[in-house]
Design an enzyme around this catalytic site. Structure first.
Site, PDB file in Angstrom:
ATOM      1  N   THR A 193      -7.372   6.467  11.560  1.00  0.00           N
ATOM      2  CA  THR A 193      -7.856   7.487  10.626  1.00  0.00           C
ATOM      3  C   THR A 193      -8.637   8.613  11.291  1.00  0.00           C
ATOM      4  OG1 THR A 193      -9.381   7.796   8.735  1.00  0.00           O
ATOM      5  CG2 THR A 193      -9.886   6.017  10.232  1.00  0.00           C
ATOM      6  N   GLY A 224       0.826  -1.202   0.000  1.00  0.00           N
ATOM      7  CA  GLY A 224       0.000   0.000   0.000  1.00  0.00           C
ATOM      8  C   GLY A 224       0.859   1.251   0.000  1.00  0.00           C
ATOM      9  N   TYR A 280     -16.586   2.445   7.220  1.00  0.00           N
ATOM     10  CA  TYR A 280     -15.120   2.496   7.307  1.00  0.00           C
ATOM     11  C   TYR A 280     -14.695   3.066   8.666  1.00  0.00           C
ATOM     12  CZ  TYR A 280     -10.398   4.344   6.574  1.00  0.00           C
ATOM     13  OH  TYR A 280      -9.077   4.658   6.719  1.00  0.00           O
ATOM     14  N   THR A 323      -9.587   0.226   2.905  1.00  0.00           N
ATOM     15  CA  THR A 323      -9.678   1.688   2.780  1.00  0.00           C
ATOM     16  C   THR A 323     -10.660   2.164   1.711  1.00  0.00           C
ATOM     17  OG1 THR A 323      -7.772   1.663   1.305  1.00  0.00           O
ATOM     18  CG2 THR A 323      -7.329   2.091   3.631  1.00  0.00           C
ATOM     19  N   TRP A 362      -6.098  11.865   4.933  1.00  0.00           N
ATOM     20  CA  TRP A 362      -5.895  12.311   3.539  1.00  0.00           C
ATOM     21  C   TRP A 362      -4.531  11.861   2.990  1.00  0.00           C
ATOM     22  CZ3 TRP A 362      -7.998  17.948   2.536  1.00  0.00           C
ATOM     23  CH2 TRP A 362      -9.268  18.104   3.132  1.00  0.00           C
ATOM     24  N   ALA A 405      -5.207  -2.106   5.759  1.00  0.00           N
ATOM     25  CA  ALA A 405      -6.568  -1.674   6.102  1.00  0.00           C
ATOM     26  C   ALA A 405      -7.465  -1.836   4.898  1.00  0.00           C
ATOM     27  CB  ALA A 405      -6.573  -0.215   6.556  1.00  0.00           C
TER      28      ALA A 405
END
Length: 283
Positions: free
Chosen positions: A103, A11, A127, A64, A152, A62
Site C-alpha cells: 500500500t 475481496g 495499518y 484493510t 485507493w 489484508a
C-alpha cells in the site's frame, strides 16, 4: 499446469482476479478466503499451504480497516505482517513464486513528488506500520518475491469510496469531502490484469513495484468525477482533513511513481477516469 493460490479471494482484488482467471487456462487457480485459509493462525497457514502445494501465491488478503486497526493492532499485525512472513518462508522452502500486495500508506505523505519504490517508507498508522512490516518480512524471507504497492483501490465488489459516494449522493443534498489528500485511484480490475500479466510473462523480476491508475487528484476531485459520471445533483463541498478527524492518520500526498513497472513489464497505467467510467458502467 502451475497451481496458483490466491488468498483474499472474496475481496475487491481477489474477486477481480477471479473474473479474469478464466482467460488464463494454463494456470490452475485455487481461490481461498478467510473461512478456508485464515491468515491469523500460523498453524493453519502451514497446513493449508502444504495441502495445496502451490507453485505461485498471490496474496491479496489484508487487514484493510485502517481506522479499526488503531485499536486492533494484534489482528492487523497477524494478518498484514506475521502471515506474510509465514507465507514467504513457505514459498522460499518450496521454490514457489510470491506476489504480495502492499500500500501507499507505508509513506508519510510529506513528499512533493510521486513516490518511487526506493523512497524510504515512514508509515503514520498501525495499518501502514503492519503493511510495511509485511513487506520487510517478504523481502527477507523470500528475496525472489514481487511486492506491488497500490493505492485507493475500488471495484464493483466489496465496500469502497466509489460505492459509498454513489449511495450518499442519492441520500443527501450536500456532501463534504476531503480536498487536501492527494493520490491516484486504482481500479481493482486493472490491478488484477497487471498481476496476471506478470504471472503470464516469461521473465520474473523480483522486487517492489508501484501501480495505480494514471492521474493526480484529491478525494474531493474523485467525488466530483463520480458525481459527473453518475449525473447526480448533490453539492460536494471540499474540506481540509483536519475538519474530518479519523483515528488513523492518512498520508496527505501518496502519489506513486509507476516508471519501474512500465520499464520492466511494459505495463502502462490506464487513466483513472477511463477506468472509473468502466467500473461505474459495470455497476
Amino acid at each position: 499446469m502451475k497451481k496458483v493460490l490466491v488468498t483474499g479471494a472474496n475481496g475487491q482484488l481477489g474477486s477481480e482476479i477471479k473474473e479474469l482467471a478464466v482467460h488464463y487456462s494454463k494456470f490452475d487457480f485455487i481461490f481461498t478466503d478467510i473461512a478456508d485459509f485464515p491468515l491469523d493462525k500460523e498453524a493453519e497457514i502451514v497446513a493449508n499451504f502444504n495441502q495445496i502445494q502451490p507453485d505461485i501465491v498471490i496474496n491479496c488478503a489484508a487487514y484493510t480497516a485502517v481506522d479499526k486497526a488503531e485499536q486492533d493492532q494484534e489482528t492487523a499485525n497477524a494478518i498484514n505482517h506475521l502471515a506474510i512472513k509465514t507465507l514467504a518462508q513457505l514459498c522460499k522452502e518450496t521454490n514457489a513464486k510470491l506476489i504480495h500486495i502492499s500500500t501507499d500508506y507505508v509513506f508519510d505523505g510529506t513528499s512533493a513528488i510521486a513516490y518511487k519504490e526506493e523512497d524510504i517508507p515512514n508509515p503514520k498508522s498501525v495499518y501502514g506500520v503492519t503493511k510495511l512490516a509485511g513487506e520487510i518480512a517478504c523481502q527477507r524471507e523470500c528475496p525472489d518475491g514481487i511486492i506491488i504497492r497500490t493505492a485507493w483501490v475500488y471495484s464493483e465488489f466489496g465496500n469502497n469510496f466509489v460505492k459509498t459516494m454513489l449511495r450518499l449522493m442519492t441520500e443527501r443534498e450536500t456532501l463534504s469531502v476531503v480536498n487536501d489528500q492527494v493520490g491516484s485511484p486504482t481500479y481493482a480490475a486493472d490491478l488484477a490484469q497487471v498481476i496476471l500479466t506478470i504471472l503470464d510473462n516469461e521473465k520474473w523480476e523480483p522486487g517492489t513495484y508501484h501501480y495505480s491508475n494514471h492521474g493526480e487528484i484529491s478525494w474531493f476531485d474523485f467525488a466530483n468525477d463520480i458525481k459527473e459520471i453518475a449525473n447526480k445533483s448533490c453539492e460536494i463541498i471540499g474540506i481540509p482533513a483536519s475538519n474530518y478527524p479519523t483515528p488513523a492518520e492518512r498520508p496527505a500526498y501518496s502519489l506513486l511513481n509507476k516508471a519501474k513497472i512500465k520499464a520492466v513489464y511494459d505495463i502502462d497505467p490506464v487513466d483513472y477516469k477511463i477506468s472509473l467510467k468502466k467500473m461505474m458502467a459495470r455497476l
